[in-house]
Motif scaffolding. Structure first.
Motif, PDB file in Angstrom:
ATOM      1  N   HIS A 186       0.823  -1.210   0.000  1.00  0.00           N
ATOM      2  CA  HIS A 186       0.000   0.000   0.000  1.00  0.00           C
ATOM      3  C   HIS A 186       0.860   1.266   0.000  1.00  0.00           C
ATOM      4  CE1 HIS A 186      -2.641  -3.174   1.579  1.00  0.00           C
ATOM      5  NE2 HIS A 186      -3.639  -2.478   1.080  1.00  0.00           N
TER       6      HIS A 186
ATOM      7  N   ASP B 121       1.355   3.342  -2.237  1.00  0.00           N
ATOM      8  CA  ASP B 121       0.760   4.454  -2.968  1.00  0.00           C
ATOM      9  C   ASP B 121      -0.329   5.163  -2.180  1.00  0.00           C
ATOM     10  OD1 ASP B 121      -0.823   2.172  -3.098  1.00  0.00           O
ATOM     11  OD2 ASP B 121      -1.735   2.753  -5.011  1.00  0.00           O
ATOM     12  N   GLU B 122      -0.584   4.731  -0.941  1.00  0.00           N
ATOM     13  CA  GLU B 122      -1.629   5.319  -0.122  1.00  0.00           C
ATOM     14  C   GLU B 122      -1.012   6.158   1.003  1.00  0.00           C
ATOM     15  OE1 GLU B 122      -4.058   2.212   1.410  1.00  0.00           O
ATOM     16  OE2 GLU B 122      -4.259   1.187  -0.532  1.00  0.00           O
TER      17      GLU B 122
ATOM     18  N   ARG C  75       3.006   8.927  -8.192  1.00  0.00           N
ATOM     19  CA  ARG C  75       1.766   8.513  -7.524  1.00  0.00           C
ATOM     20  C   ARG C  75       1.835   7.064  -7.062  1.00  0.00           C
ATOM     21  NH1 ARG C  75      -0.588  11.604 -11.749  1.00  0.00           N
ATOM     22  NH2 ARG C  75      -1.046   9.703 -12.945  1.00  0.00           N
TER      23      ARG C  75
ATOM     24  N   GLY D  55       3.956   6.471  -4.030  1.00  0.00           N
ATOM     25  CA  GLY D  55       3.527   7.106  -2.795  1.00  0.00           C
ATOM     26  C   GLY D  55       4.072   8.496  -2.556  1.00  0.00           C
TER      27      GLY D  55
END
Length: 333
Positions: A228, A230-231, A289, A292
């Motif tokens: 995760h 990219d979050e 993106r 992250g």
């Protein structure tokens, strides 16, 4: 022509460290199986030297090899370590070191950095050594910018590593720097070692075992983070996933990785960005993106700070999309 790596074996050389450059650099090959490096071992006078164990080694080269080398590696030696480095720096050894051409890349493994420091080659430069000798190193060579925690340092043409297996990390780093992550990862797989390790030397320093840990670990959270990147990853969210308070989670995370959660996540995002730049043709904005960093400006800032290179320059240098690359290679829409 393959890049020539000369390994200088000194009296009392530690056998494990002596073999690291040949194993790592010797495994690096291009897509047609051609070696990227030629690794050769030499001694100060071309004669055999004793090792730290019960055998001696004979070599095919004397100090003349250093004149042709593109990279020179100095593994740790008991005789040239903290207790004997002044005696080990003989006129013959000093003369051998003077044969090294200006601009040649110099590397030390473990306490090999003591020899580089004694020869004045580390003055004003960043360096590290085995964690158990960092206090002594700092007293002996205050003019060196010692970083006692990192696994290795890279100051362009001068690189040093911490103890023993950190020499593997350093050599893999150099392969990655020279030929990109795909080649370095292939070498790591062949040698059954991780392509990189998180954290620094602090995680290996002897310390009392934590009391009343309750069996909790940040391992599962770190695995989740890697899926995760990219979050947004706020610290409170990570602590909640681990079932810990923020304070406990931060302390446990540092104990297990040698880095804070924020530092570790930034390192993983940087590595993810490098892989995307090397192995996809996503735009710089898309890479930012998906790794992250959010924006191209943020990605540029991170790569400039960590690698001293812009994303577009890094991509041109290390572009490695293979013809058979499968679904991992994505096209920009």
């Amino acid at each position: 022509m393959a890049h020539l790596v000369a390994v200088l074996a000194l009296e009392g050389v530690i056998a494990f460290e002596l073999g690291i450059p040949a194993r790592i650099f010797g495994t690096a090959r291009d897509g047609e199986g051609r070696p990227y490096y030629q690794v050769a071992t030499c001694t100060v006078d071309g004669g055999p030297v004793g090792t730290s164990t019960d055998f001696r080694i004979a070599v095919d080269h004397g100090p003349e090899l250093l004149e042709r080398a593109d990279t020179v590696v100095i593994p740790a030696s008991h005789d040239a370590g903290p207790d004997g480095v002044d005696a080990a720096l003989t006129p013959e050894l000093a003369a051998a070191l003077r044969r090294i051409r200006p601009g040649t890349r110099l590397m030390s493994i473990c306490t090999g950095s003591f020899l580089l420091a004694a020869a004045g080659l580390l003055d004003g430069r960043p360096a590290t050594t085995h964690w158990s000798y960092t206090d002594r190193f700092a007293r002996m060579y205050p003019q060196v910018r010692l970083d006692p925690d990192v696994l290795y340092t890279d100051d362009g043409d001068l690189l040093t590593s911490g103890g023993v297996a950190a020499g593997v990390d350093l050599c893999l780093h150099v392969v990655r720097r020279d030929h990109g992550s795909a080649v370095a990862n292939a070498v790591a797989r062949a040698c059954l070692v991780p392509p990189w390790r998180d954290g620094g030397q602090k995680q290996y320093v002897e310390a009392p075992s934590p009391v009343e840990t309750g069996g909790f670990s940040t391992t599962a959270v770190r695995a989740w983070v890697l899926e995760h990147l990219d979050e947004p990853l706020p610290l409170r969210q990570l602590a909640d996933r681990a079932g810990m308070s923020v304070r406990t989670f931060t302390r446990r995370f540092r104990e297990e990785t040698g880095a804070s959660p924020g530092q570790w996540i930034t390192t993983q995002r940087t590595e993810r960005a490098r892989q995307l730049l090397e192995r996809t043709d996503l735009t710089i904005d898309q890479v930012a993106r998906e790794s992250g960093f959010g924006t191209a400006a943020s990605l540029r800032l991170q790569l400039r700070g960590r690698l001293d290179v812009a994303p577009s320059t890094y991509r041109r240098t290390f572009r490695t999309i293979p013809a058979e690359a499968g679904p991992e290679v994505r096209r920009a829409s």
